[in-house]
Design a protein around this motif. Structure first.
Motif, short mmCIF file in Angstrom:
data_model
loop_
_atom_site.label_atom_id
_atom_site.label_comp_id
_atom_site.label_asym_id
_atom_site.label_seq_id
_atom_site.Cartn_x
_atom_site.Cartn_y
_atom_site.Cartn_z
N MET A 1 37.19 -16.92 -33.29
CA MET A 1 37.52 -15.64 -32.64
C MET A 1 38.92 -15.15 -33.02
N LYS A 2 39.76 -16.08 -33.53
CA LYS A 2 41.11 -15.69 -33.93
C LYS A 2 41.06 -14.57 -34.96
N GLU A 3 40.16 -14.74 -35.95
CA GLU A 3 40.02 -13.74 -37.02
C GLU A 3 39.59 -12.40 -36.43
N PHE A 4 38.69 -12.47 -35.43
CA PHE A 4 38.17 -11.24 -34.81
C PHE A 4 39.29 -10.47 -34.13
N PHE A 5 40.12 -11.16 -33.34
CA PHE A 5 41.21 -10.47 -32.64
C PHE A 5 42.28 -9.98 -33.61
N ARG A 6 42.47 -10.71 -34.71
CA ARG A 6 43.41 -10.24 -35.74
C ARG A 6 42.90 -8.93 -36.35
N LEU A 7 41.58 -8.86 -36.55
CA LEU A 7 40.96 -7.64 -37.07
C LEU A 7 41.16 -6.47 -36.10
N LEU A 8 40.99 -6.74 -34.80
CA LEU A 8 41.18 -5.69 -33.79
C LEU A 8 42.62 -5.18 -33.79
N ARG A 9 43.58 -6.11 -33.89
CA ARG A 9 45.00 -5.70 -33.89
C ARG A 9 45.33 -4.81 -35.09
N ARG A 10 44.60 -5.02 -36.20
CA ARG A 10 44.86 -4.23 -37.40
C ARG A 10 44.31 -2.81 -37.31
N PHE A 11 43.15 -2.64 -36.69
CA PHE A 11 42.46 -1.35 -36.82
C PHE A 11 42.24 -0.60 -35.51
N VAL A 12 42.35 -1.27 -34.34
CA VAL A 12 41.99 -0.62 -33.08
C VAL A 12 43.13 0.17 -32.42
N ARG A 121 34.31 3.17 -33.00
CA ARG A 121 33.55 2.48 -34.04
C ARG A 121 33.59 3.24 -35.36
N THR A 122 33.27 4.52 -35.30
CA THR A 122 33.24 5.32 -36.53
C THR A 122 34.64 5.50 -37.11
N GLY A 123 35.64 5.59 -36.22
CA GLY A 123 37.02 5.74 -36.69
C GLY A 123 37.52 4.51 -37.42
N VAL A 124 37.22 3.32 -36.88
CA VAL A 124 37.64 2.07 -37.52
C VAL A 124 36.99 1.95 -38.90
N VAL A 125 35.69 2.27 -38.97
CA VAL A 125 34.98 2.17 -40.26
C VAL A 125 35.56 3.15 -41.27
N ARG A 126 35.85 4.39 -40.81
CA ARG A 126 36.46 5.37 -41.71
C ARG A 126 37.82 4.88 -42.21
N ASP A 127 38.60 4.29 -41.30
CA ASP A 127 39.94 3.80 -41.68
C ASP A 127 39.85 2.67 -42.70
#
Length: 612
Positions: A1-12, A121-127
């Motif tokens: 889950m560490k990778e998942f939360f790192r991903l959220l910090r980058r794009f959310v 969701r769509t914004g993160v994917v676009r980014d």
């Protein structure tokens, strides 16, 4: 889950407001759900006439009684008063309508909580797509010599889509489900802490089983995405090489290769899909097992003499417990989906975190024109530390002069000119423009001084106007037409149906080789650069096209500092200096007549072409 939360910090972070709204609406949905189900108890008691107790109204600020007991007592007081005055049937109908209204509000809150996550969701994917595209534009050319174009396309399409369907969709579950689980478990504890403690002892076993099944999913997803990249690469190669495939009657061979890639991808995706398909039935079965065990334990409590819960409350308990099973199943589903998305993100990050060795200077110096000369000082270069392609090159290109580079294929001619706009950086030596090291200037300023006309005219699926005006801000039609006339392109452009607004097809596929080359020359003329690089600009043309292109090039070269690579020596006879490269070194230099008189390598090349 560490990778998942790192991903959220980058794009959310840019979409935090949607998260706040989602939290609020999910909390509202959970509260409405709990209170709507709470109406089941009085409904059952009215139906089965189970509660014969007399209730007295307790003031809301009564001392020594907690608020929960006051609320429950007063609610039953109002229900019994209603039954006494309106009758049991009407009271039941009113409670039923109230239950329906509460359910409607809960359903709307549930829908709104999901709908508010869609822009995130769509914004993160676009980014992510924009970041990958931006990175692709700024990576050095050496990166693409090692990577397949089809693989890069697969990462921008399939992998980014997988991140959307797996990771960002799971984000909705990870916001909604903890709120529901906490709210439901709080309610379960309030109804019967003994029963809830027993339930909590059973649930971890279910989670362990689900985790064991999902362990291999990320590795299998990586394998599946790699097979997808192979398939896309095969398609990209086929589209680029259709002419050769047809010429060598290799359709069946290519079909076999494609089928092999497709079958391998199918097998890999089957393994992933099978493991995913196991999630729902397994969680359904395990959830039912939990309900059965709790039903047995709760029934035992009710049937015992020391019952701590009555039958209607136990049914309400089971309804809430069944409601908590669904969020837990969603958690298990996220546990399957997230590893798939993280596997795709790992592949995307290979592009996003690729090292770019071409660095901008920390304090760039101004470079706006060429006033004196371009110098290559003791230049040596190799690709990836392999054999040296260039060895101790020293070359001066005075302003307004034409320097030609000739030699056999692989002698380093194209590599040398690629070093000037910093498509690659030299390992030793310096390239100077008016005494300024090009590494000390902004890359945009440097490349703004240079125009390119290559052997293969690189055009875009757009109009004549936009191809000629490519890279030139606010170009007018008059400027574009003037550039096309100088490049001998105006006449054939005007012969088309829409003139300068005619689309030229993918990579200029609607044009002949000579026409494509003249469009690329017009583009260079419009840019009006002080330094011009010609990389075998006429080598692939017929005699008539070569004459027209050569005329256009001569007009383009006037007053410009030119470095020309040529295989056809006839095109560079009038160069101010010709440098002959052999095995990465300049072995001869001089004007055409001087080199012929030396009777060396250049004369051999000239004699071979004359003989041909």
């Amino acid at each position: 889950m560490k990778e998942f939360f790192r991903l959220l910090r980058r794009f959310v972070p840019p979409y935090k407001k949607y998260l706040i709204w989602a939290l609020f609406l999910n909390l509202l949905s959970a509260i409405l759900n709990i209170f709507s189900f709470a109406l089941i108890i009085p409904i059952l008691q009215i139906l089965f006439k189970m509660d014969t107790k007399t209730y007295e109204f307790i003031p809301w600020d009564a001392a020594g009684i907690n608020m929960k007991d006051i609320a429950v007592n007063n609610f039953y007081y109002y229900v019994t008063e209603m039954i006494a005055s309106q009758g049991g049937s009407l009271t039941l109908l009113i409670l039923g309508v109230f239950l329906a209204v509460m359910t409607l509000l809960k359903a709307f809150s549930y829908f709104a909580s999901s709908a508010v996550m869609i822009p995130l969701r769509t914004g993160v994917v676009r980014d992510i797509r924009a970041q990958v595209y931006n990175k692709v534009l700024h990576l050095p050319l050496s990166f693409f010599s090692e990577e397949r174009k089809g693989d890069i396309i697969a990462r921008m399409s399939g992998d980014v889509t997988e991140v959307e369907t797996s990771v960002t969709s799971s984000l909705d579950m990870l916001i909604k489900n903890p709120i529901l689980i906490i709210a439901y478990f709080g309610t379960l504890i309030a109804i019967s802490w003994q029963l809830t403690l027993f339930t909590l002892l059973v649930l971890p076993g279910m989670g362990w089983v689900m985790g064991t099944v999902g362990k291999k999913l990320k590795r299998q997803s990586l394998d599946a995405q790699a097979k997808w990249s192979d398939t896309m690469s095969q398609l990209e190669e086929t589209l680029g090489g259709l002419r050769i495939i047809k010429a060598f009657i290799a359709e069946n061979k290519m079909m076999e290769r494609f089928n092999k890639c497709s079958n391998e991808y199918r097998d890999a995706i089957n393994r992933v899909a099978t493991r995913q398909a196991l999630a729902h039935p397994m969680s359904e079965f395990l959830g039912t097992c939990v309900i059965v065990i709790v039903l047995w334990f709760g029934g035992t409590l009710i049937l015992s003499n020391s019952a701590t819960i009555d039958a209607p409350s136990f049914i309400y308990y089971l309804v809430i417990l069944y409601s908590v099973i669904n969020p837990l199943k969603e958690f298990s589903k996220a546990g399957y989906n997230i590893p798939k998305g993280l596997a795709s993100m790992e592949r995307i990050d290979k592009i996003l975190f690729a090292e770019n060795p071409i660095k901008e200077p920390a304090r760039p110096k101004q470079l706006v024109s060429l006033d004196d000369k371009v110098e290559f000082k003791d230049i040596s270069f190799s690709y990836d530390g392999s054999r040296q392609v260039l060895k101790h090159i020293n070359l001066t290109v005075p302003k307004g002069k034409t320097i030609a580079l000739v030699g056999q294929s692989g002698s380093g001619k194209s590599t040398l000119v690629d070093l000037l706009p910093r498509y690659h950086d030299v390992q030793s030596g310096k390239i100077l423009i008016d005494g300024l090291d090009i590494k000390d200037a902004r890359i945009a300023d440097l490349r703004g001084l240079i125009g390119n006309v290559n052997q293969e005219a690189i055009l875009f699926n757009d109009t004549f106007f936009n191809n000629i005006a490519f890279g030139v801000e606010n170009a007018t039609m008059e400027q574009v037409v003037e550039a096309a006339k100088i490049a001998n392109a105006h006449d054939f452009i005007m012969d088309t149906e829409k003139g300068y607004d005619t689309n030229i097809g993918d990579r200029g596929g609607k044009l002949s080789g000579g026409q494509r080359q003249r469009i690329s020359i017009a583009r260079a003329i419009l840019k009006n650069p002080p330094i011009l690089i010609l990389d075998e600009a006429t080598s692939a043309l017929d005699t008539e096209s070569e004459r027209l292109v050569q005329e256009a090039l001569e007009r383009l070269m006037k007053t410009r500092t030119t470095i020309a690579i040529a295989h056809r020596l006839s095109t560079i006879r009038n160069a101010d200096e010709i440098c002959v490269l052999y095995e990465g070194e300049i072995v001869e230099r001089g004007r055409h007549e001087e080199l012929l008189a030396k009777d060396g390598y250049y004369k051999k090349l000239n004699d071979m072409q004359s003989l041909g």
